[in-house]
Scaffold this motif. Structure first.
Motif, mmCIF file in Angstrom:
data_model
loop_
_atom_site.group_PDB
_atom_site.id
_atom_site.type_symbol
_atom_site.label_atom_id
_atom_site.label_comp_id
_atom_site.label_asym_id
_atom_site.label_seq_id
_atom_site.Cartn_x
_atom_site.Cartn_y
_atom_site.Cartn_z
ATOM 1 N N PHE A 146 0.827 -1.174 -0.122
ATOM 2 C CA PHE A 146 0.139 -0.076 0.061
ATOM 3 C C PHE A 146 0.787 1.358 0.119
ATOM 4 O O PHE A 146 0.438 2.143 -0.845
ATOM 5 C CB PHE A 146 -1.037 0.049 1.048
ATOM 6 C CG PHE A 146 -1.596 1.248 1.412
ATOM 7 C CD1 PHE A 146 -2.791 1.645 0.642
ATOM 8 C CD2 PHE A 146 -1.133 2.162 2.272
ATOM 9 C CE1 PHE A 146 -3.266 2.935 0.880
ATOM 10 C CE2 PHE A 146 -1.908 3.526 2.878
ATOM 11 C CZ PHE A 146 -2.933 3.814 1.805
ATOM 12 N N VAL A 147 1.758 1.392 0.798
ATOM 13 C CA VAL A 147 2.802 2.568 0.768
ATOM 14 C C VAL A 147 3.454 2.667 -0.462
ATOM 15 O O VAL A 147 3.535 3.681 -0.988
ATOM 16 C CB VAL A 147 3.574 2.215 1.989
ATOM 17 C CG1 VAL A 147 4.921 3.361 2.016
ATOM 18 C CG2 VAL A 147 3.106 2.296 3.575
ATOM 19 N N ALA A 148 3.992 1.400 -1.146
ATOM 20 C CA ALA A 148 4.622 1.586 -2.289
ATOM 21 C C ALA A 148 3.633 2.265 -3.400
ATOM 22 O O ALA A 148 4.179 2.721 -4.299
ATOM 23 C CB ALA A 148 5.174 0.314 -2.764
ATOM 24 N N ARG A 149 2.336 2.132 -3.424
ATOM 25 C CA ARG A 149 1.460 2.542 -4.413
ATOM 26 C C ARG A 149 1.223 3.910 -4.197
ATOM 27 O O ARG A 149 0.546 4.749 -4.893
ATOM 28 C CB ARG A 149 0.427 1.591 -4.282
ATOM 29 C CG ARG A 149 0.711 0.297 -4.956
ATOM 30 C CD ARG A 149 -0.701 -0.613 -5.301
ATOM 31 N NE ARG A 149 -0.010 -1.812 -6.198
ATOM 32 C CZ ARG A 149 0.090 -2.832 -5.755
ATOM 33 N NH1 ARG A 149 0.156 -2.943 -4.245
ATOM 34 N NH2 ARG A 149 0.491 -3.716 -6.235
ATOM 35 N N ARG A 150 1.482 4.456 -2.771
ATOM 36 C CA ARG A 150 1.072 5.948 -2.238
ATOM 37 C C ARG A 150 2.209 6.968 -2.410
ATOM 38 O O ARG A 150 1.946 8.113 -2.362
ATOM 39 C CB ARG A 150 0.366 5.915 -1.009
ATOM 40 C CG ARG A 150 -0.942 4.899 -1.016
ATOM 41 C CD ARG A 150 -2.093 5.449 -2.073
ATOM 42 N NE ARG A 150 -2.909 6.588 -1.889
ATOM 43 C CZ ARG A 150 -3.435 7.289 -2.767
ATOM 44 N NH1 ARG A 150 -3.576 6.913 -4.156
ATOM 45 N NH2 ARG A 150 -4.319 8.075 -2.446
ATOM 46 N N VAL A 151 3.357 6.394 -2.370
ATOM 47 C CA VAL A 151 4.517 7.478 -2.373
ATOM 48 C C VAL A 151 4.530 8.475 -3.550
ATOM 49 O O VAL A 151 4.394 7.676 -4.621
ATOM 50 C CB VAL A 151 5.766 6.740 -2.050
ATOM 51 C CG1 VAL A 151 5.784 6.186 -0.385
ATOM 52 C CG2 VAL A 151 6.380 5.515 -2.955
ATOM 53 N N GLU A 152 4.766 9.473 -3.481
ATOM 54 C CA GLU A 152 5.021 10.365 -4.749
ATOM 55 C C GLU A 152 6.007 11.274 -4.551
ATOM 56 O O GLU A 152 6.974 11.472 -5.519
ATOM 57 C CB GLU A 152 3.601 10.913 -4.964
ATOM 58 C CG GLU A 152 2.538 10.128 -5.213
ATOM 59 C CD GLU A 152 1.098 10.921 -5.933
ATOM 60 O OE1 GLU A 152 1.469 12.061 -6.406
ATOM 61 O OE2 GLU A 152 0.083 10.513 -5.465
ATOM 62 N N ALA A 153 5.918 12.117 -3.605
ATOM 63 C CA ALA A 153 6.910 13.463 -3.528
ATOM 64 C C ALA A 153 7.571 13.373 -2.069
ATOM 65 O O ALA A 153 7.755 14.392 -1.645
ATOM 66 C CB ALA A 153 6.143 14.576 -3.718
ATOM 67 N N GLU A 154 7.587 12.252 -1.565
ATOM 68 C CA GLU A 154 8.079 12.182 0.030
ATOM 69 C C GLU A 154 9.867 11.956 0.050
ATOM 70 O O GLU A 154 10.258 12.328 1.169
ATOM 71 C CB GLU A 154 7.406 11.158 0.886
ATOM 72 C CG GLU A 154 5.912 11.198 0.824
ATOM 73 C CD GLU A 154 5.435 10.664 -0.440
ATOM 74 O OE1 GLU A 154 4.150 10.815 -0.449
ATOM 75 O OE2 GLU A 154 6.241 9.985 -1.407
ATOM 76 N N GLN A 155 10.516 11.807 -0.879
ATOM 77 C CA GLN A 155 11.924 11.560 -1.019
ATOM 78 C C GLN A 155 12.086 10.143 -0.354
ATOM 79 O O GLN A 155 13.176 9.986 0.562
ATOM 80 C CB GLN A 155 12.706 12.627 -0.117
ATOM 81 C CG GLN A 155 12.821 14.035 -1.330
ATOM 82 C CD GLN A 155 13.976 15.010 -0.457
ATOM 83 O OE1 GLN A 155 13.631 15.335 0.671
ATOM 84 N NE2 GLN A 155 14.857 15.342 -1.439
ATOM 85 N N VAL A 156 11.220 9.265 -0.677
ATOM 86 C CA VAL A 156 11.244 8.002 -0.167
ATOM 87 C C VAL A 156 11.459 7.155 -0.985
ATOM 88 O O VAL A 156 10.767 6.935 -2.309
ATOM 89 C CB VAL A 156 9.955 7.625 0.805
ATOM 90 C CG1 VAL A 156 9.965 6.071 0.944
ATOM 91 C CG2 VAL A 156 9.715 8.584 2.094
#
Length: 915
Positions: A146-156
């Protein structure tokens, strides 16, 4: 240095470089065991200059412990937990066992994890490495996907290593669709160099060629096969010793590790086995267990010298295949000794669940004390939201339970847990175990109920309503409340099946439900829903209106508790409200469903709630808002690994008059629904097709679709399709069919009595009328529809009135109605109906005005949703919490929104009129 992996190194390095520029990234590295996945993760760590690096490693023996992998990754970051909103703090705290509370929705835990990673990345970019993801526990892999599909602009940056082929592991399926990099074997030249470096002795050319051929470029095989050959002396390799080739490369390597470990002293082998059985890598725990077995620290030296493991503050095997090779090679007696020692060495207060699990693995036969411990562990796992872990503990408890009745009880509980965890096949097997034992009448009835629920998940077959009905009858004298809920389940299942159902249909189920036990006092919302639907399908529409309206009022004013599942009836309640043409109730219930799902962080149910609210908004004319909700629903289903829901998307396309899009969505929806046996979804699609064709003026096609939609008396769609049928039949020159449809529509509309219902009835009656009577009905329709939310239907009433006026030769009066209709329809985006109004307006001698381009037209539906939230005063953190995005991602979207709209501040955005 990674040999032969230049392209793969560049992929990782580009990912890290983009994150430094503010764009998060994800990569799933796939390949067989030993192919170099871990080495590539190590390269990522070394290349991540200026990054904070956190990692987690899946361990096969730890797969049953809920959130174990997530705990590895998040534990070093928990000092930032206080920066998250309280619901997220609570969800993650409960999941990780740091605080008590109700079991959290797993996707709320996912949102909290996303927030935690984003907070950590505020200081410097964050690299998360997840090795052996195929062995993560089910809860952790779902959260991280879920996290992998929601990260966008967090520098993660998240990099997963996943072993292939491994089709039976959840990780492979859950991570599917994310950007991936598949590692293949090294080329022959690189393989030769690596093999030469690994074997420090002359090597016969034929042996070299044989090893290279059989290793197939697998780096671990190239390093390990020469060491594990029998005999393994380099001198014999130089003499042309041939390696066996019957097994696959990873298994060959594993056998090599087995031979190496098997040649070590007995105490060293037992110490290796204890380390392999202990998933955490806790050196202190290992030595306590070793002491219990009488093993000294010197036993580790041969294993370390052989390059199989290292023991410092942590225990690390040189490769996961060493762990699996050691454990696989051990006999059952030695495994039980190892687990028994680990159980004795584990603190029962600090880690009761691992202690119980080790005790269970140490048992030969049955043991009620250990089974009871496992059941308590299952309760703790369930309280943290770890359904899969709870199911695993209960399943093992069943195997250890000596007494038949108790074993049957636990088997039923385990079957329920497996069903809730999404493994219906395993649940069915446990149900068979439960049935084989002595069960009291109530538990046997619960077995029937669960079997029906599993069948609904697996097949949604036509026999499911009958199975639920039989279970409800059995439950009647045993558990009145559950019996009534099961009758309602049977009603809902038969409504879903609709015209595709071949078993017990809705009329038969409703007739049987008349014998349901009396409701409690005061009745629950579920009781009122059941009684109202029974009346609907046994006494008719008109008789059911008062009872169903009371049910809707009860559900609308009911605040569900954490242990109250009345929220699951909101979907059904929305359909009932639409059937009653109660626009206020359907709008309120759909909005409530979304609000409750958001508050609970229930991403499992939120997409359906958003889809329903979007469908409700379409006939109100709020197409842009509906599109925003559809975009949000699609983003969430993509993030959670679900499939986009078609209903609202199809409805919006139909009302917009987009023939190609609607046809494509219609075909897909009907094919999928037919395959599942869901006739209700087919009926809904037919209704929406009728709307499309009425808008485009394809009246014969609209007539056929509306006739199909209204032919089977379901809940909402068979009633909603009747006005479409009247209009299409009149325009297609079939007045008899229009009159028949009106005859069905009128008593229902009058029984409903809402402005929406009476407005549609007046519009439909006007279409079949002539002269002054028709004009009076058209005016009544406009007046009544003006008193409700359904602006799209109001615009259509003005359109058909304008068309009638033009045919009556009253061009001036026609222009006024058609002009207003065209402005309304084009403004909301109902392109098909708007073009109909434009054609009629041109026929009166007036050119329709073109729609003025609005600044917000440049925004995507997702951007418009964010703009609307921020314009309403939401902070980036508040908007992110609602949309399950990080605040930094919201800020990135806002920068795009400001650029498109020519704005520089949130204050300017608040002053902008949004559609």
């Amino acid at each position: 240095m990674l040999r032969g992996r230049r392209a793969e190194r560049e992929v990782v390095e580009r990912l890290l470089a983009r994150a430094r520029d503010g764009r998060s990234g994800v990569l799933v590295v796939r390949g067989e065991a030993g192919i170099g996945k871990t080495a590539l993760l190590e390269h990522a760590r070394d290349a991540a200059a200026g990054y904070r690096v956190e990692r987690a490693t899946g361990v096969e023996s730890e797969m049953e412990f809920a959130f174990a992998g997530l705990h590895q990754l998040c534990a070093p970051l928990l000092d930032r937990l206080g920066a998250l909103p309280e619901p997220q703090q609570a969800a993650l705290g409960v999941a990780l066992g740091r605080r008590a509370g109700d079991p959290p929705d797993r996707f709320l835990v996912g949102l909290a994890t996303l927030g935690l990673l984003a907070e950590a990345a505020e200081e410097r970019p964050l690299l998360c490495l997840v090795d052996d993801a195929q062995w993560l526990d089910a809860a952790s892999v779902q959260i991280l996907a879920f996290v992998a599909r929601r990260v966008e602009a967090e520098q993660v940056v998240l990099v997963f290593a996943l072993r292939d082929p491994d089709p039976d592991r959840d990780g492979a399926e859950v991570l599917a669709g994310l950007p991936e990099l598949r590692l293949s074997g090294l080329g022959e030249a690189d393989a030769r160099v690596l093999l030469t470096a690994a074997v420090h002795a002359p090597l016969d050319e034929r042996v070299r060629d044989r090893i290279i051929a059989e290793a197939r470029g697998n780096p671990l095989a190239l390093l390990e096969l020469p060491r594990g050959a029998e005999p393994a002396a380099p001198a014999e390799l130089a003499g042309g010793f041939a390696l066996p080739d019957a097994l696959g490369v990873p298994r060959r390597v594993e056998e090599s590790f087995e031979r190496r470990s098997g040649s070590l002293p007995a105490d060293t082998q037992l110490l290796l086995l204890v380390a392999a059985a202990e998933p955490v890598g806790d050196a202190a725990l290992l030595w306590r267990a070793a002491e219990h077995l009488g093993i000294g620290t010197e036993a580790a030296l041969p294993a370390e010298a052989a390059g199989l493991l290292e023991i410092g503050t942590r225990v690390r095997f040189s490769h996961p295949l060493v762990r699996s090779a050691v454990y696989r090679a051990a006999g059952p007696w030695d495994r039980r000794r190892a687990h028994g020692a680990l159980a004795e060495a584990t603190d029962p207060h600090a880690d009761p669940d691992r202690r119980a699990w080790h005790r269970a693995q140490a048992v030969l036969g049955t043991d009620e004390t250990v089974a009871a411990e496992l059941e308590r562990s299952a309760g703790r796992a369930r309280s943290r939201g770890g359904l899969a872990a709870a199911a695993a503990f209960l399943e093992r408890a069943v195997a250890l339970t000596p007494e038949p009745a108790e074993r049957a009880r636990r088997a039923l509980a385990a079957a329920h847990a497996k069903h809730q965890a999404g493994t219906p096949d395993a649940a069915s097997e446990l149900l068979m175990v439960a049935e084989a034992g002595p069960l009291d009448a109530l538990r046997r009835a619960r077995v029937e109920l669960l079997r029906a629920q599993i069948a609904f998940v697996l097949t949604r077959g036509s026999d499911v309503p009958g199975m639920l009905l039989d279970a409800a009858k059995t439950l009647g004298p045993l558990d009145a409340a559950l019996a009534r809920e099961t009758y309602l389940d049977a009603m809902e299942a038969s409504i879903h099946a609709g015209p595709l159902g071949q078993g017990r249909g809705v009329l038969e189920v409703a007739d049987a439900a008349r014998d349901a036990p009396a409701p409690s006092t005061p009745p629950r919302p579920v009781d009122l829903l059941l009684d109202g639907l029974v009346t609907r399908f046994t006494q008719g529409y008109e008789a059911s209106v008062p009872g169903l309206r009371l049910a809707l009022e009860s559900l609308g004013g009911h605040e569900p508790r954490a242990d109250d599942d009345s929220r699951r009836w909101l979907w059904l309640a929305c359909h009932i409200a639409a059937m009653l043409w109660d626009d206020e109730a359907v709008y309120g219930l759909a909005g409530r469903h979304v609000r409750l799902a958001r508050q609970a962080g229930a991403l499992g149910t939120l997409p359906g709630a958003l889809n329903t609210l979007a469908a409700v908004l379409v006939p109100t004319g709020a197409f842009a808002h509906a599109a925003e909700l559809i975009a949000e629903e699609a983003a969430i289903t993509q993030a959670t690994g679900g499939a986009p829901l078609p209903n609202a998307r199809l409805m919006l396309a139909a009302w917009r008059g987009r023939r190609a899009e609607t046809s494509e969505l219609y075909a897909a929806a009907v094919q999928e629904a037919t395959g599942r046996g869901e006739g209700m979804a087919v009926t809904l699609a037919q209704y929406e097709l009728a709307v499309l064709h009425n808008g485009l003026g394809n009246y014969p096609a609209a007539l056929a679709a509306a006739a199909d939609a209204s032919g089977f008396d379901l809940l909402a769609h068979s009633s909603l399709a009747l006005p479409e049928l009247v209009e299409a039949a009149v325009r297609a020159g079939e007045p008899a069919r229009a009159a028949a449809a009106l005859e069905r529509l009128s008593p229902r509309a009058r029984a409903s009595g809402t402005p929406w219902a009476l407005g549609l009835e007046a519009r439909s009656r006007a279409l079949v009328s002539t002269g002054p009577a028709a004009e009076e009905l058209y005016r009544e329709s406009i007046e009544r529809l003006g008193d409700c939310r359904m602006v799209a239907h109001l615009a259509r009433a003005r359109l058909v009135y304008g068309e009638w006026l033009r045919r009556e030769g009253r061009r001036k009066d026609a222009r006024a109605q058609l002009r207003t209709a065209h402005e309304l329809l084009s403004g909301m985006g109902a392109e098909g109906f708007a073009e109909r109004a434009a054609r009629e307006l041109r026929a009166t001698g007036e050119q329709p005005r073109k729609r003025t381009v609005q600044p917000a037209d440049a925004l995507t539906a997702h951007e418009l949703l964010i703009a609307r939230l921020v314009a309403g005063g939401a902070t980036s953190k508040e908007a992110g919490a609602q949309l399950f995005l990080s605040p930094r991602t919201i800020d990135a979207h806002l920068r795009n929104i400001f650029r498109k709209l020519g704005l520089t501040s949130r204050r300017q955005l608040r002053n902008l009129r949004l559609p």
